[in-house]
Design a protein around this motif. Structure first.
Motif: not given
Length: 77
Positions: A48-75
């Motif tokens: 998408x020629x680095x169009x972040x708006x077009x890639x929001x599903x991937x951005x949100x999925x990555x954000x959620x994945x990192x959140x899950x990882x940090x919550x696991x590591x905190x536990x």
């Protein structure tokens, strides 16, 4: 417009140094289970020629994945 022969060819692709490629591979490996999502985001950005708006599903999925990882590591602490 001039004749087609006056159009200059595209510049050659930038070649990464092997150390840069290795460093990027290491960064991706550190993402562990998020690496697939990260690579999907990179692919989306490339298509998408680095169009972040077009890639929001991937951005949100990555954000959620990192959140899950940090919550696991905190536990685990």
């Amino acid at each position: 417009m001039g004749p087609a022969s006056s159009i200059s060819p595209p510049p050659p692709p930038t070649v990464l140094h092997q150390s840069e490629v290795d460093e990027e591979d290491e960064n991706v490996k550190q993402l562990n289970e998020c690496s697939t999502i990260y690579l999907a985001l990179q692919e989306c950005l490339a298509q998408t020629n680095r169009n972040w708006k077009s890639c929001q599903p991937e951005v949100q999925a990555l954000k959620a994945c990192h959140k899950r990882r940090s919550e696991r590591s905190d536990k685990e602490k």
